[in-house]
Design an enzyme around this catalytic site. Sequence first.
Site: not given
Length: 359
Positions: A317, A351
Amino acid sequence: MPQLDPTPYAAQLAEKKARLQTLLAPFDAPEPEVFDSPGEHYRLRAEFRLWREGEDRHYAMFAAGDKHTPILLEDFPVASQRINELMPRLKAAWADPVIGFKLFQVEFLTTLAGDALITLCYHRPLDDAWRVAAERVAAALGVSLIGRSRGKRIVIGKDYAEEELLVAGRRFRYRQPEGAFTQPNGIICQKMLNWAVEVLGERDDDLLELYCGNGNFTLPLSTRVRKVLATEISKSSVNAALANLEGNGIDNIELVRLSAEELTQALNEVRPFRRLAGIDLKGYQFGSVFVDPPRAGMDPDTCELTRRFERILYISCNPETLAANLAQLNDTHKIVRCALFDQFPWTHHMESGVLLERR
Protein backbone atom coordinates in the site's frame (compact mmCIF):
# COMPACT_ATOMS: atom_id res chain seq x y z
CA MET A 1 -21.72 17.02 -2.62
CA PRO A 2 -21.20 17.61 -6.37
CA GLN A 3 -20.81 14.64 -8.69
CA LEU A 4 -17.25 13.76 -9.60
CA ASP A 5 -16.01 14.65 -13.07
CA PRO A 6 -14.66 11.40 -14.59
CA THR A 7 -12.63 13.06 -17.33
CA PRO A 8 -9.37 13.59 -15.33
CA TYR A 9 -9.35 10.00 -14.06
CA ALA A 10 -7.46 8.45 -17.00
CA ALA A 11 -4.75 11.11 -16.75
CA GLN A 12 -4.40 10.62 -13.01
CA LEU A 13 -4.14 6.86 -13.43
CA ALA A 14 -1.47 7.32 -16.10
CA GLU A 15 0.50 9.51 -13.66
CA LYS A 16 0.32 6.78 -11.01
CA LYS A 17 1.55 4.19 -13.51
CA ALA A 18 4.46 6.43 -14.46
CA ARG A 19 5.36 6.98 -10.78
CA LEU A 20 5.31 3.24 -10.10
CA GLN A 21 7.46 2.58 -13.19
CA THR A 22 9.99 5.16 -11.99
CA LEU A 23 10.19 3.55 -8.55
CA LEU A 24 10.60 0.05 -10.02
CA ALA A 25 13.00 1.06 -12.84
CA PRO A 26 16.17 0.30 -10.78
CA PHE A 27 14.98 -3.31 -10.52
CA ASP A 28 14.34 -3.90 -14.26
CA ALA A 29 10.66 -4.49 -13.63
CA PRO A 30 8.36 -5.34 -16.54
CA GLU A 31 5.60 -2.92 -17.45
CA PRO A 32 2.96 -2.97 -14.70
CA GLU A 33 -0.48 -4.36 -15.33
CA VAL A 34 -3.01 -1.65 -14.43
CA PHE A 35 -6.30 -2.34 -12.69
CA ASP A 36 -8.59 0.67 -12.64
CA SER A 37 -11.45 1.48 -10.29
CA PRO A 38 -14.89 2.94 -10.85
CA GLY A 39 -14.79 6.68 -10.29
CA GLU A 40 -17.78 6.61 -7.94
CA HIS A 41 -19.31 4.33 -5.31
CA TYR A 42 -16.14 2.30 -4.79
CA ARG A 43 -15.51 2.91 -1.07
CA LEU A 44 -17.13 0.35 1.21
CA ARG A 45 -16.14 2.18 4.41
CA ALA A 46 -16.76 5.78 5.48
CA GLU A 47 -16.42 7.70 8.72
CA PHE A 48 -18.11 11.04 9.41
CA ARG A 49 -18.12 13.53 12.24
CA LEU A 50 -21.37 15.28 13.08
CA TRP A 51 -21.37 19.08 12.84
CA ARG A 52 -24.00 21.36 14.29
CA GLU A 53 -25.19 24.52 12.55
CA GLY A 54 -27.94 26.16 14.55
CA GLU A 55 -30.55 23.48 15.18
CA ASP A 56 -29.35 21.29 12.34
CA ARG A 57 -26.64 18.65 12.32
CA HIS A 58 -24.80 17.38 9.26
CA TYR A 59 -22.36 14.69 8.24
CA ALA A 60 -18.95 16.32 8.05
CA MET A 61 -15.42 15.58 6.94
CA PHE A 62 -12.26 17.66 7.19
CA ALA A 63 -9.36 18.30 4.87
CA ALA A 64 -6.04 16.85 6.00
CA GLY A 65 -4.48 19.01 8.69
CA ASP A 66 -7.64 21.09 9.27
CA LYS A 67 -9.93 20.01 12.10
CA HIS A 68 -11.83 23.29 12.28
CA THR A 69 -13.31 23.83 8.81
CA PRO A 70 -15.94 21.18 8.13
CA ILE A 71 -16.98 19.99 4.70
CA LEU A 72 -20.71 19.40 5.17
CA LEU A 73 -22.20 16.47 3.30
CA GLU A 74 -25.63 15.20 2.40
CA ASP A 75 -24.22 12.36 0.31
CA PHE A 76 -20.77 11.00 -0.49
CA PRO A 77 -20.35 9.87 -4.13
CA VAL A 78 -17.09 7.97 -3.57
CA ALA A 79 -18.82 5.76 -0.99
CA SER A 80 -20.87 2.70 -1.89
CA GLN A 81 -24.45 2.99 -3.09
CA ARG A 82 -25.48 1.33 0.18
CA ILE A 83 -23.79 4.03 2.27
CA ASN A 84 -25.40 6.78 0.21
CA GLU A 85 -28.79 5.14 0.59
CA LEU A 86 -28.36 4.83 4.36
CA MET A 87 -27.03 8.35 5.05
CA PRO A 88 -30.34 10.30 4.84
CA ARG A 89 -32.31 7.54 6.57
CA LEU A 90 -29.89 7.43 9.49
CA LYS A 91 -29.89 11.24 9.65
CA ALA A 92 -33.68 11.16 10.00
CA ALA A 93 -33.32 8.59 12.81
CA TRP A 94 -31.01 10.76 14.91
CA ALA A 95 -33.82 13.32 15.19
CA ASP A 96 -34.98 10.99 17.97
CA PRO A 97 -33.21 12.48 21.02
CA VAL A 98 -32.51 9.01 22.42
CA ILE A 99 -30.46 8.25 19.30
CA GLY A 100 -29.16 11.75 18.54
CA PHE A 101 -28.23 13.09 22.00
CA LYS A 102 -24.44 13.65 22.15
CA LEU A 103 -23.87 11.54 19.04
CA PHE A 104 -20.62 12.84 17.53
CA GLN A 105 -19.39 10.28 14.99
CA VAL A 106 -20.88 7.76 12.55
CA GLU A 107 -18.99 4.92 10.84
CA PHE A 108 -20.34 2.84 7.96
CA LEU A 109 -19.01 -0.55 6.88
CA THR A 110 -20.67 -2.11 3.82
CA THR A 111 -19.84 -4.98 1.45
CA LEU A 112 -20.26 -5.90 -2.20
CA ALA A 113 -22.60 -8.61 -0.91
CA GLY A 114 -24.98 -5.88 0.35
CA ASP A 115 -24.42 -6.21 4.10
CA ALA A 116 -24.09 -3.09 6.28
CA LEU A 117 -22.84 -2.32 9.78
CA ILE A 118 -23.18 1.15 11.35
CA THR A 119 -21.28 2.32 14.45
CA LEU A 120 -22.59 5.30 16.43
CA CYS A 121 -20.13 7.00 18.82
CA TYR A 122 -21.33 9.05 21.80
CA HIS A 123 -20.08 11.49 24.42
CA ARG A 124 -22.48 10.00 26.99
CA PRO A 125 -23.27 6.66 28.63
CA LEU A 126 -25.58 4.31 26.73
CA ASP A 127 -28.49 2.70 28.56
CA ASP A 128 -31.46 0.37 28.00
CA ALA A 129 -33.51 3.18 26.47
CA TRP A 130 -30.80 3.64 23.85
CA ARG A 131 -30.76 -0.11 23.15
CA VAL A 132 -34.52 -0.19 22.57
CA ALA A 133 -34.39 2.81 20.23
CA ALA A 134 -31.34 1.42 18.42
CA GLU A 135 -33.07 -1.91 17.83
CA ARG A 136 -35.90 -0.04 16.09
CA VAL A 137 -33.44 1.88 13.91
CA ALA A 138 -31.46 -1.25 12.99
CA ALA A 139 -34.62 -3.09 12.01
CA ALA A 140 -35.92 -0.16 9.95
CA LEU A 141 -32.63 0.26 8.08
CA GLY A 142 -31.90 -3.46 7.71
CA VAL A 143 -28.44 -3.17 9.27
CA SER A 144 -26.43 -4.26 12.27
CA LEU A 145 -25.73 -1.39 14.63
CA ILE A 146 -23.10 -0.80 17.32
CA GLY A 147 -23.20 1.92 19.96
CA ARG A 148 -19.92 3.07 21.50
CA SER A 149 -19.31 5.31 24.47
CA ARG A 150 -16.48 5.49 26.98
CA GLY A 151 -15.91 1.94 28.24
CA LYS A 152 -19.14 0.59 26.67
CA ARG A 153 -20.05 -1.20 23.45
CA ILE A 154 -23.58 -2.38 22.65
CA VAL A 155 -24.12 -4.60 19.61
CA ILE A 156 -27.47 -4.80 17.84
CA GLY A 157 -27.28 -7.73 15.42
CA LYS A 158 -23.73 -8.69 14.38
CA ASP A 159 -20.43 -6.97 15.14
CA TYR A 160 -19.18 -7.73 11.63
CA ALA A 161 -20.29 -7.34 8.03
CA GLU A 162 -20.42 -10.30 5.67
CA GLU A 163 -18.65 -10.14 2.32
CA GLU A 164 -18.56 -12.50 -0.66
CA LEU A 165 -15.86 -12.29 -3.34
CA LEU A 166 -15.45 -14.24 -6.57
CA VAL A 167 -11.88 -15.44 -7.10
CA ALA A 168 -10.83 -17.82 -9.88
CA GLY A 169 -14.39 -19.03 -10.25
CA ARG A 170 -14.95 -19.76 -6.56
CA ARG A 171 -16.93 -17.67 -4.09
CA PHE A 172 -15.28 -16.92 -0.75
CA ARG A 173 -17.21 -15.60 2.23
CA TYR A 174 -15.61 -13.26 4.77
CA ARG A 175 -16.47 -11.83 8.15
CA GLN A 176 -15.26 -8.24 8.37
CA PRO A 177 -15.26 -7.18 12.04
CA GLU A 178 -16.07 -3.67 13.20
CA GLY A 179 -12.86 -1.77 13.88
CA ALA A 180 -10.57 -4.28 12.14
CA PHE A 181 -8.78 -3.57 8.87
CA THR A 182 -10.60 -4.47 5.66
CA GLN A 183 -9.87 -3.47 2.08
CA PRO A 184 -11.91 -0.29 1.45
CA ASN A 185 -12.37 -0.77 -2.30
CA GLY A 186 -14.11 -4.12 -2.76
CA ILE A 187 -13.95 -4.10 -6.57
CA ILE A 188 -10.19 -3.55 -6.53
CA CYS A 189 -9.79 -6.07 -3.72
CA GLN A 190 -11.42 -8.71 -5.90
CA LYS A 191 -9.07 -7.80 -8.77
CA MET A 192 -6.05 -8.04 -6.44
CA LEU A 193 -7.10 -11.48 -5.22
CA ASN A 194 -7.56 -12.79 -8.75
CA TRP A 195 -4.18 -11.37 -9.81
CA ALA A 196 -2.41 -12.87 -6.79
CA VAL A 197 -3.91 -16.32 -7.39
CA GLU A 198 -2.99 -16.17 -11.08
CA VAL A 199 0.63 -15.12 -10.61
CA LEU A 200 1.30 -17.59 -7.80
CA GLY A 201 0.10 -20.43 -10.02
CA GLU A 202 -0.45 -24.06 -9.07
CA ARG A 203 2.19 -25.22 -6.58
CA ASP A 204 2.97 -28.57 -4.96
CA ASP A 205 4.77 -27.02 -1.98
CA ASP A 206 3.77 -24.77 0.93
CA LEU A 207 3.12 -21.05 1.41
CA LEU A 208 4.12 -18.79 4.28
CA GLU A 209 1.96 -15.69 4.71
CA LEU A 210 2.83 -12.73 6.91
CA TYR A 211 0.31 -10.04 7.98
CA CYS A 212 -2.69 -12.20 7.00
CA GLY A 213 -5.43 -10.02 8.57
CA ASN A 214 -8.85 -11.64 8.36
CA GLY A 215 -7.62 -14.13 5.75
CA ASN A 216 -8.47 -11.93 2.77
CA PHE A 217 -5.67 -13.35 0.59
CA THR A 218 -5.11 -16.49 2.65
CA LEU A 219 -8.30 -18.24 1.62
CA PRO A 220 -7.93 -18.06 -2.20
CA LEU A 221 -4.14 -18.55 -2.13
CA SER A 222 -4.61 -21.75 -0.11
CA THR A 223 -6.27 -23.34 -3.15
CA ARG A 224 -2.98 -23.08 -5.07
CA VAL A 225 -0.59 -24.74 -2.59
CA ARG A 226 -0.29 -27.84 -0.41
CA LYS A 227 -0.42 -26.07 2.98
CA VAL A 228 -0.33 -22.51 4.35
CA LEU A 229 1.19 -21.18 7.55
CA ALA A 230 -0.29 -17.71 8.13
CA THR A 231 0.53 -15.18 10.84
CA GLU A 232 -1.26 -12.13 12.20
CA ILE A 233 -0.80 -10.18 15.46
CA SER A 234 -4.25 -8.53 15.79
CA LYS A 235 -6.51 -10.68 17.97
CA SER A 236 -9.74 -9.48 16.31
CA SER A 237 -8.32 -10.20 12.86
CA VAL A 238 -7.14 -13.66 13.97
CA ASN A 239 -10.61 -14.47 15.31
CA ALA A 240 -12.20 -13.30 12.05
CA ALA A 241 -9.69 -15.33 10.02
CA LEU A 242 -10.45 -18.48 12.02
CA ALA A 243 -14.19 -17.97 11.45
CA ASN A 244 -13.52 -17.42 7.74
CA LEU A 245 -11.51 -20.63 7.46
CA GLU A 246 -14.32 -22.59 9.06
CA GLY A 247 -17.04 -20.82 7.09
CA ASN A 248 -15.35 -21.67 3.78
CA GLY A 249 -14.51 -25.25 4.69
CA ILE A 250 -10.76 -24.77 4.22
CA ASP A 251 -8.55 -27.13 6.21
CA ASN A 252 -5.01 -26.69 4.84
CA ILE A 253 -4.25 -23.44 6.69
CA GLU A 254 -2.54 -23.16 10.09
CA LEU A 255 -2.99 -19.73 11.66
CA VAL A 256 -0.81 -18.41 14.48
CA ARG A 257 -0.99 -15.10 16.35
CA LEU A 258 2.53 -13.83 15.87
CA SER A 259 3.98 -10.67 14.43
CA ALA A 260 6.18 -10.97 11.36
CA GLU A 261 9.16 -10.11 13.56
CA GLU A 262 8.29 -12.88 16.03
CA LEU A 263 7.90 -15.48 13.29
CA THR A 264 11.28 -14.44 11.92
CA GLN A 265 12.76 -15.13 15.37
CA ALA A 266 10.99 -18.49 15.52
CA LEU A 267 12.23 -19.60 12.07
CA ASN A 268 15.73 -18.45 12.98
CA GLU A 269 15.43 -20.45 16.23
CA VAL A 270 16.25 -17.34 18.26
CA ARG A 271 13.64 -18.31 20.86
CA PRO A 272 10.57 -20.57 21.15
CA PHE A 273 6.98 -19.31 21.29
CA ARG A 274 4.20 -21.00 23.21
CA ARG A 275 1.78 -19.89 20.49
CA LEU A 276 3.64 -22.24 18.12
CA ALA A 277 3.16 -25.25 20.38
CA GLY A 278 2.11 -28.24 18.30
CA ILE A 279 3.24 -26.69 15.00
CA ASP A 280 6.19 -28.37 13.29
CA LEU A 281 7.87 -25.52 11.46
CA LYS A 282 10.46 -27.89 9.99
CA GLY A 283 7.70 -30.02 8.50
CA TYR A 284 6.73 -27.31 6.02
CA GLN A 285 8.18 -27.27 2.51
CA PHE A 286 7.95 -23.55 1.87
CA GLY A 287 8.40 -22.52 -1.73
CA SER A 288 6.64 -19.14 -1.63
CA VAL A 289 6.04 -16.33 0.83
CA PHE A 290 3.21 -13.83 0.60
CA VAL A 291 3.39 -10.45 2.34
CA ASP A 292 0.94 -7.56 2.57
CA PRO A 293 2.65 -5.35 5.15
CA PRO A 294 1.51 -2.05 6.66
CA ARG A 295 2.56 1.26 5.10
CA ALA A 296 5.98 1.09 6.78
CA GLY A 297 6.80 -2.02 4.72
CA MET A 298 8.81 -4.95 6.03
CA ASP A 299 11.46 -4.38 8.67
CA PRO A 300 14.99 -5.37 7.56
CA ASP A 301 14.99 -8.72 9.42
CA THR A 302 11.62 -9.78 7.96
CA CYS A 303 12.74 -8.64 4.52
CA GLU A 304 15.87 -10.75 4.95
CA LEU A 305 13.69 -13.72 5.93
CA THR A 306 11.75 -13.53 2.66
CA ARG A 307 15.01 -13.86 0.74
CA ARG A 308 15.05 -17.58 1.66
CA PHE A 309 12.08 -18.36 -0.58
CA GLU A 310 12.03 -19.14 -4.29
CA ARG A 311 9.05 -16.82 -4.82
CA ILE A 312 8.02 -13.65 -3.01
CA LEU A 313 4.54 -12.32 -3.69
CA TYR A 314 4.30 -8.79 -2.28
CA ILE A 315 1.22 -6.56 -2.12
CA SER A 316 2.05 -3.01 -1.04
CA CYS A 317 0.00 0.00 0.00
CA ASN A 318 3.09 2.24 -0.14
CA PRO A 319 5.24 2.08 -3.28
CA GLU A 320 8.09 3.99 -1.61
CA THR A 321 8.57 1.39 1.14
CA LEU A 322 8.07 -1.36 -1.46
CA ALA A 323 11.00 0.10 -3.40
CA ALA A 324 13.11 0.20 -0.23
CA ASN A 325 12.40 -3.48 0.42
CA LEU A 326 13.12 -4.37 -3.21
CA ALA A 327 16.54 -2.72 -2.93
CA GLN A 328 17.36 -5.20 -0.16
CA LEU A 329 16.11 -8.18 -2.22
CA ASN A 330 17.37 -7.20 -5.66
CA ASP A 331 20.65 -9.13 -5.56
CA THR A 332 18.89 -12.48 -5.06
CA HIS A 333 15.44 -11.97 -6.63
CA LYS A 334 14.07 -10.39 -9.79
CA ILE A 335 10.61 -8.98 -10.53
CA VAL A 336 8.77 -11.11 -13.08
CA ARG A 337 5.26 -9.61 -12.72
CA CYS A 338 4.03 -6.31 -11.32
CA ALA A 339 0.72 -4.52 -11.11
CA LEU A 340 -0.90 -1.24 -10.12
CA PHE A 341 -4.23 -1.46 -8.28
CA ASP A 342 -6.02 1.89 -8.06
CA GLN A 343 -7.58 1.37 -4.66
CA PHE A 344 -8.01 5.11 -4.03
CA PRO A 345 -9.06 7.09 -7.13
CA TRP A 346 -8.80 10.90 -6.86
CA THR A 347 -5.88 10.60 -4.40
CA HIS A 348 -2.13 10.06 -4.79
CA HIS A 349 -2.36 6.71 -2.96
CA MET A 350 -1.99 3.47 -4.86
CA GLU A 351 -1.70 -0.23 -4.18
CA SER A 352 0.84 -2.28 -6.08
CA GLY A 353 1.92 -5.89 -6.37
CA VAL A 354 5.08 -7.66 -7.43
CA LEU A 355 6.04 -11.28 -7.92
CA LEU A 356 9.72 -11.93 -7.41
CA GLU A 357 11.56 -15.13 -8.27
CA ARG A 358 15.05 -16.23 -7.33
CA ARG A 359 17.69 -15.23 -9.86
